[in-house]
Design an enzyme around this catalytic site. Structure first.
Site, PDB file in Angstrom:
ATOM      1  N   LYS A  16       0.820  -1.214   0.000  1.00  0.00           N
ATOM      2  CA  LYS A  16       0.000   0.000   0.000  1.00  0.00           C
ATOM      3  C   LYS A  16       0.855   1.266   0.000  1.00  0.00           C
ATOM      4  O   LYS A  16       0.411   2.315  -0.448  1.00  0.00           O
ATOM      5  CB  LYS A  16      -0.973  -0.022   1.169  1.00  0.00           C
ATOM      6  CG  LYS A  16      -2.053  -1.088   0.943  1.00  0.00           C
ATOM      7  CD  LYS A  16      -3.132  -1.079   1.995  1.00  0.00           C
ATOM      8  CE  LYS A  16      -4.217  -2.084   1.651  1.00  0.00           C
ATOM      9  NZ  LYS A  16      -3.731  -3.482   1.754  1.00  0.00           N
TER      10      LYS A  16
HETATM   11  C1  LIG Z   1      -4.323  -4.576   1.134  1.00  0.00           C
HETATM   12  C2  LIG Z   1      -3.528  -5.827   0.998  1.00  0.00           C
HETATM   13  C3  LIG Z   1      -3.896  -6.849   0.100  1.00  0.00           C
HETATM   14  C4  LIG Z   1      -5.159  -6.781  -0.741  1.00  0.00           C
HETATM   15  O1  LIG Z   1      -5.104  -5.798  -1.742  1.00  0.00           O
HETATM   16  P1  LIG Z   1      -6.462  -5.303  -2.451  1.00  0.00           P
HETATM   17  O2  LIG Z   1      -6.050  -4.129  -3.243  1.00  0.00           O
HETATM   18  O3  LIG Z   1      -7.405  -4.956  -1.343  1.00  0.00           O
HETATM   19  O4  LIG Z   1      -6.955  -6.426  -3.296  1.00  0.00           O
HETATM   20  C5  LIG Z   1      -3.078  -7.956  -0.014  1.00  0.00           C
HETATM   21  N1  LIG Z   1      -1.975  -8.087   0.754  1.00  0.00           N
HETATM   22  C6  LIG Z   1      -1.588  -7.137   1.634  1.00  0.00           C
HETATM   23  C7  LIG Z   1      -0.376  -7.366   2.456  1.00  0.00           C
HETATM   24  C8  LIG Z   1      -2.342  -5.974   1.790  1.00  0.00           C
HETATM   25  O5  LIG Z   1      -1.971  -5.038   2.671  1.00  0.00           O
END
Ligand SMILES: *Cc1c(COP(=O)(O)O)cnc(C)c1O
Length: 481
Positions: A117
């Site tokens: 993120k």
């Molecule tokens: C947020 C997240 C996901 C999922 O991503 P999306 O965009 O919600 O599909 C997968 N792995 C980690 C470690 C995350 O923080």
């Protein structure tokens, strides 16, 4: 470039308007009116840009196709400031690592909070500061987190002019490492609010505050959730970077497997593919919360109730519905806003599900758009983490393990590299790593002893009025007029 709503609203908006806005007025999500197409010559140019000038230049060139209301020199400076080796640990920013026959890992989790993120949130922080400064406005971000989103938002917004963050989290329910990451921030503009309740209580508080339109306007309340188009756009860039690193010529194809929850990450892959990036398959990997896997297997999209939403060892994928999914369905339905609206507001509200299994368009999800899917369980995660460590000496986190497990099942063409997106580092989920391997994962040096740092957090009951009062006390209302 103008943006439209997936639910057919007549308005067309510019990038900087939707940057600060979130949902469209009709409840839909924003998408560009068209996807800019990348010719082979343009892809060669991007390849050269990445190799010779680096990720920030690649980002600038891709973002420029979608953003025409920020002067080019400013956008270039924002990208250069965001994607540095200092912030992301390596000059490549998203290095590709070979794992086994035809299978690669693209590292997206070397940013400040060790989860993918950061890739988008760090850019969002700089875009917000730029645009708020230009408008002379302020923004108070209110959010709910069970871990990754909140810390990525706080690390992106810390110390930024014009922005404050009020982040609610369920008191005592995040891992010690995640709590330490968030609560050790001492920046004046970052406020941690630990709610005596569960994650749903935090989300309910955020919703209640956002539904109080007078309060929301007076205190300039905004969000940074994954439906924000700017976050999605930032993610498109690393699909290009992964492709460029895995191939030598534009005649080659690659596939991606993406550990998925809210469909934000993989939706960026869909956008890259629509632009013409040579992607064969986009494989959605879910954990036990398999809303998306069920859809791609059956054509039925069925939102889960809270009793049906499992707490798993890949917690950042524990979702009851996938908040970005509407974007793909809009494209799948030939960009029919009225039909998208009927499915997402009427059918989901009334029945909690919709069914496209009999619609010929559903077959296009795989044929025309490349989507496949699979799921993984706690036992699969443990086995995949153990096997990957024993055979390759590589420790992967629990979410990435969901991806690797599903990627192995979908890697059918030896000539097409399969790239698994690594979405977090194992140290964030140490308990499960110990369960799988019998020892703790490596901890990056900069996180040594963070659990012992002083914490800055306010504990509060699950009470909307108290949260509002806290916000009032800590921010000057926006200037009148
Ligand atoms: C947020 C997240 C996901 C999922 O991503 P999306 O965009 O919600 O599909 C997968 N792995 C980690 C470690 C995350 O923080």
């Amino acid at each position: 470039m103008k943006y439209l709503s997936t639910r057919g609203h007549a308005d067309r908006k510019q990038f900087c308007d939707i940057l600060l806005e979130g949902l469209a007025p009709d409840g839909g999500l924003y998408l560009p009116e068209t996807y800019p197409k990348i010719t082979a010559a343009a892809l060669t140019k991007l390849r050269k840009a990445y190799h010779e000038q680096g990720y920030a230049e690649l980002a600038f060139q891709i973002l420029s196709l979608y953003i025409d209301d920020i002067p080019a020199a400013d956008l270039k400076a924002i990208c250069a400031k965001t994607y540095t080796a200092e912030v992301f640990g390596t000059g490549e920013i998203v290095p590709l690592r070979h794992l086994e026959d035809g299978l690669w890992l693209e590292a997206l989790s070397n940013g400040p909070t060790l989860a993918f993120k950061d890739m988008a949130m760090q850019l969002l922080g700089n875009l917000f500061e730029y645009e708020l400064g230009r408008r002379g406005e302020q923004l108070n971000i209110l959010g709910a987190t069970s871990g990754d989103t909140g810390s990525a938002a706080e690390y992106a917004m810390r110390g930024k002019e014009g922005v404050r963050v009020f982040m609610t989290s369920p008191h005592g329910r995040m891992s010690a490492f995640q709590q330490a990451q968030m609560f050790s921030l001492q920046d004046e503009n970052i406020h941690n609010i630990a709610i005596e309740g569960v994650f749903d209580d935090c989300q309910d508080i955020v919703k209640a505050v956002s539904n109080d339109h007078a309060f929301k306007a007076k205190y300039k309340i905004g969000t940074v959730n994954s439906i924000n188009w700017a976050r999605l756009l930032a993610q498109v860039v690393y699909y290009f970077a992964g492709y460029i690193q895995a191939t030598e010529t534009n005649n080659q194809k690659v596939s991606f497997t993406v550990p998925s929850g809210n469909f934000g990450n993989i939706c960026a892959g869909h956008v890259a593919r629509m632009m013409g990036l040579p992607i064969a398959k986009l494989v959605v990997a879910t954990n036990e919360n398999d809303v998306l896997d069920e859809f791609f297997r059956t054509g039925v999209y069925r939102v889960r109730g809270s009793a049906d939403t499992h707490e798993t060892s890949s917690p950042s994928m524990d979702i009851s519905k996938a908040s970005n999914f509407e974007r793909f369905i809009f494209d799948l339905l030939g960009r029919n806003g009225q039909r998208t609206k009927a499915l997402f507001s009427a059918a989901l509200q009334t029945y909690g599900r919709f069914d496209l299994s009999a619609d010929p368009l559903f077959a296009d999800a795989a044929k025309k758009y490349g989507f496949e899917s699979g799921k993984s369980t706690h036992a699969d995660r443990l086995a995949t983490i153990k096997d990957t460590f024993e055979r390759h000496g590589v420790t992967i986190d629990t979410h990435t393990a969901d991806g690797v497990k599903v990627a192995r099942e979908h890697h059918s063409d030896a000539k097409v590299p399969m790239i698994v997106l690594e979405t977090a580092l194992p140290i964030k989920f140490a308990e499960t790593i110990i369960e799988a391997l019998g020892h703790a994962p490596e901890r990056p040096a900069k996180f040594a002893g963070i659990e012992d740092l002083p914490k800055r957090v306010h504990v509060m009951p699950a009470d909307v009025e108290q949260v509002k009062a806290y916000i009032e006390r800590h921010c000057a209302p926006a200037a009148q007029g």
